[in-house]
Write an enzyme that holds these catalytic residues in place. Structure first.
Site, mmCIF file in Angstrom:
data_model
loop_
_atom_site.group_PDB
_atom_site.id
_atom_site.type_symbol
_atom_site.label_atom_id
_atom_site.label_comp_id
_atom_site.label_asym_id
_atom_site.label_seq_id
_atom_site.Cartn_x
_atom_site.Cartn_y
_atom_site.Cartn_z
ATOM 1 N N SER A 1 -31.648 -15.703 15.518
ATOM 2 C CA SER A 1 -32.332 -16.745 14.756
ATOM 3 C C SER A 1 -31.355 -17.415 13.784
ATOM 4 O O SER A 1 -30.336 -17.952 14.209
ATOM 5 C CB SER A 1 -33.548 -16.148 14.053
ATOM 6 O OG SER A 1 -34.380 -17.148 13.529
ATOM 7 N N ASP B 1 -40.378 -21.117 22.579
ATOM 8 C CA ASP B 1 -40.063 -20.672 21.227
ATOM 9 C C ASP B 1 -40.789 -21.571 20.223
ATOM 10 O O ASP B 1 -40.541 -22.783 20.182
ATOM 11 C CB ASP B 1 -38.552 -20.743 20.998
ATOM 12 C CG ASP B 1 -38.103 -20.116 19.682
ATOM 13 O OD1 ASP B 1 -38.905 -20.096 18.730
ATOM 14 O OD2 ASP B 1 -36.957 -19.646 19.615
ATOM 15 N N HIS C 1 -40.236 -16.377 19.951
ATOM 16 C CA HIS C 1 -39.090 -16.324 19.037
ATOM 17 C C HIS C 1 -38.733 -14.865 18.770
ATOM 18 O O HIS C 1 -39.498 -14.118 18.166
ATOM 19 C CB HIS C 1 -39.443 -17.034 17.719
ATOM 20 C CG HIS C 1 -38.285 -17.188 16.795
ATOM 21 N ND1 HIS C 1 -37.287 -18.119 17.012
ATOM 22 C CD2 HIS C 1 -37.956 -16.541 15.641
ATOM 23 C CE1 HIS C 1 -36.396 -18.036 16.035
ATOM 24 N NE2 HIS C 1 -36.775 -17.081 15.192
#
Length: 395
Positions: free
Chosen positions: A201, A329, A358
């Site tokens: 991320s 996502d 995600h």
């Protein structure tokens, strides 16, 4: 009369069972036809593509996300709830930075490694997400995967994460000064050890920006980025959409950032004119406009987002970089994934799954243990450390 009632009840039961079977069959059909798919590999570089297909057999498989939890936000949320966390005993180190700040490194040296010489033991530098630390389950799983191959892991924490913040400077996706300093420090200590970076991320965005900005001066053998926001402008629009994205995902992340500022009020109060305005932020964009952009000297939030964005920096990569992205996502829409750019530039490969959310990528009916991303990471780092120098040398 009794026989008619019994017959009626039987017919009702059969009808109910038929409806249930119909929905089960329909659900399974949809799952098998539209959910279970082989990921797309976007990669121009034939040498890199063939390398991945030869040494990462997972790329030949279909990704089968957890059948009862394949929706994007379900994968995103349930991953943090149901996934186990391997026990890892870290040794912590505080690194003093040139400007008087500090950050935390958590080491898993892997003393039982088959690589007995600590000077040459392959090492993975791991970067957690937005407010993440080495305690995140996705980090401990990656450490566990690396350890199985005998590799050492070092978890890089952003300032203020796991250690006291000493200066009003924090971190952002575009700033790579702290990561550059730490990587240089580790290479000075262990000049003979090969290093790979892996970021998740926000950690993946910082790593990608490091690799792109350093170019030929990069001191990593390769990189892997997971669930990055390719185009920050598009990502912000995505998480501002009404519904779960805005009212759950966006607000949870903003709340975590505001909490970080609140816990360091004494530092920030002297450097921000309206700290209360920052503390009222309820979305990522509000927080970045009121805090992040100002703290890092950007004229506006838009300038910060432009600097943080990744899709326009692919051409600057000089070492192999594998990126895992899911089309669903909730933080990075599918149209923002730069598949065409990856097909036109060297040193990058993007594995694009149709599902995964995600940092989700959960598979199996009971998705407590390793996931698709863990298995891909495991195969990739082993391939780079074992075969990379032989097969991926620059021409």
């Amino acid at each position: 009369m009794g026989e008619k009632e019994g017959s009626g009840t039987l017919l009702e039961n059969i009808s109910s069972l038929s409806i249930v079977l119909f929905f089960i069959i329909s659900y399974l059909t949809y799952y098998l036809l539209f959910v279970v798919k082989k990921p797309r590999l976007a990669c121009k570089d034939k040498k890199f593509r063939n390398f991945l297909l030869d040494y990462c057999p997972i790329l030949h498989e279909k990704f089968k996300p957890t059948i009862w939890c394949f929706e994007s936000r379900a994968q995103t949320i349930f991953r943090s709830i149901v996934k186990s966390s391997p026990k890892v005993s870290f040794e912590s180190e505080l690194v003093l930075l040139p400007d008087g700040g500090q950050l935390l490194l958590d080491w898993f040296d892997n003393s039982e490694s088959e690589f007995k010489d600590i000077r040459t033991r392959p090492t993975v530098i791991l970067l957690p997400g937005l407010t993440g630390t080495s305690n995140e389950s996705y980090i401990t799983h990656l450490v566990h995967q690396a350890a199985q191959h005998g590799y050492r892991s070092v978890v890089f924490h952003n300032r203020g994460m796991g250690a006291q913040l000493l200066t009003p400077k924090t971190y952002c996706a575009a700033n790579v000064e702290d990561l550059t300093y730490v990587i240089n420090l580790l290479k000075e200590r262990l000049p003979e050890a090969p290093f790979i970076g892996a970021g998740v991320s926000l950690g993946g965005m910082i790593l990608f920006n490091y690799l792109a900005k350093l170019g030929d001066q990069c001191k990593l053998e390769a990189g892997m980025c997971i669930s990055v926001a390719w185009n920050v402008f598009e990502s912000v629009l995505e998480i501002e959409k009404p519904g779960l994205n805005r009212h759950v995902l966006n607000r949870i992340l903003a709340k975590g950032l505001v909490s970080h500022v609140k816990s360091n009020m004494a530092l920030f109060d002297k450097h921000l004119e309206d700290i209360d305005h920052v503390l009222e932020s309820s979305t990522i964009r509000e927080f970045d406009s009121r805090f992040t952009a100002k703290m890092f000297g950007y004229p506006s939030c838009e300038d910060y987002y432009h600097d943080a964005t990744l899709h326009n920096k692919i051409h600057a990569l000089r070492v192999p970089v594998l990126v895992l992205s899911a089309e669903d996502d909730p933080f990075s829409p599918s149209h923002a994934i730069p598949a065409e750019e990856a097909e036109q530039n060297d040193n990058i490969a993007i594995v694009i799954t149709s599902h995964g959310g995600h940092i989700g990528f959960m598979e199996g009916f009971f998705p407590r243990h390793e996931s698709y991303m863990d298995r891909l990471f495991s195969q990739y780092v082993k391939a780079i450390f074992t075969h990379g120098p032989e097969h991926l040398k620059q021409n």
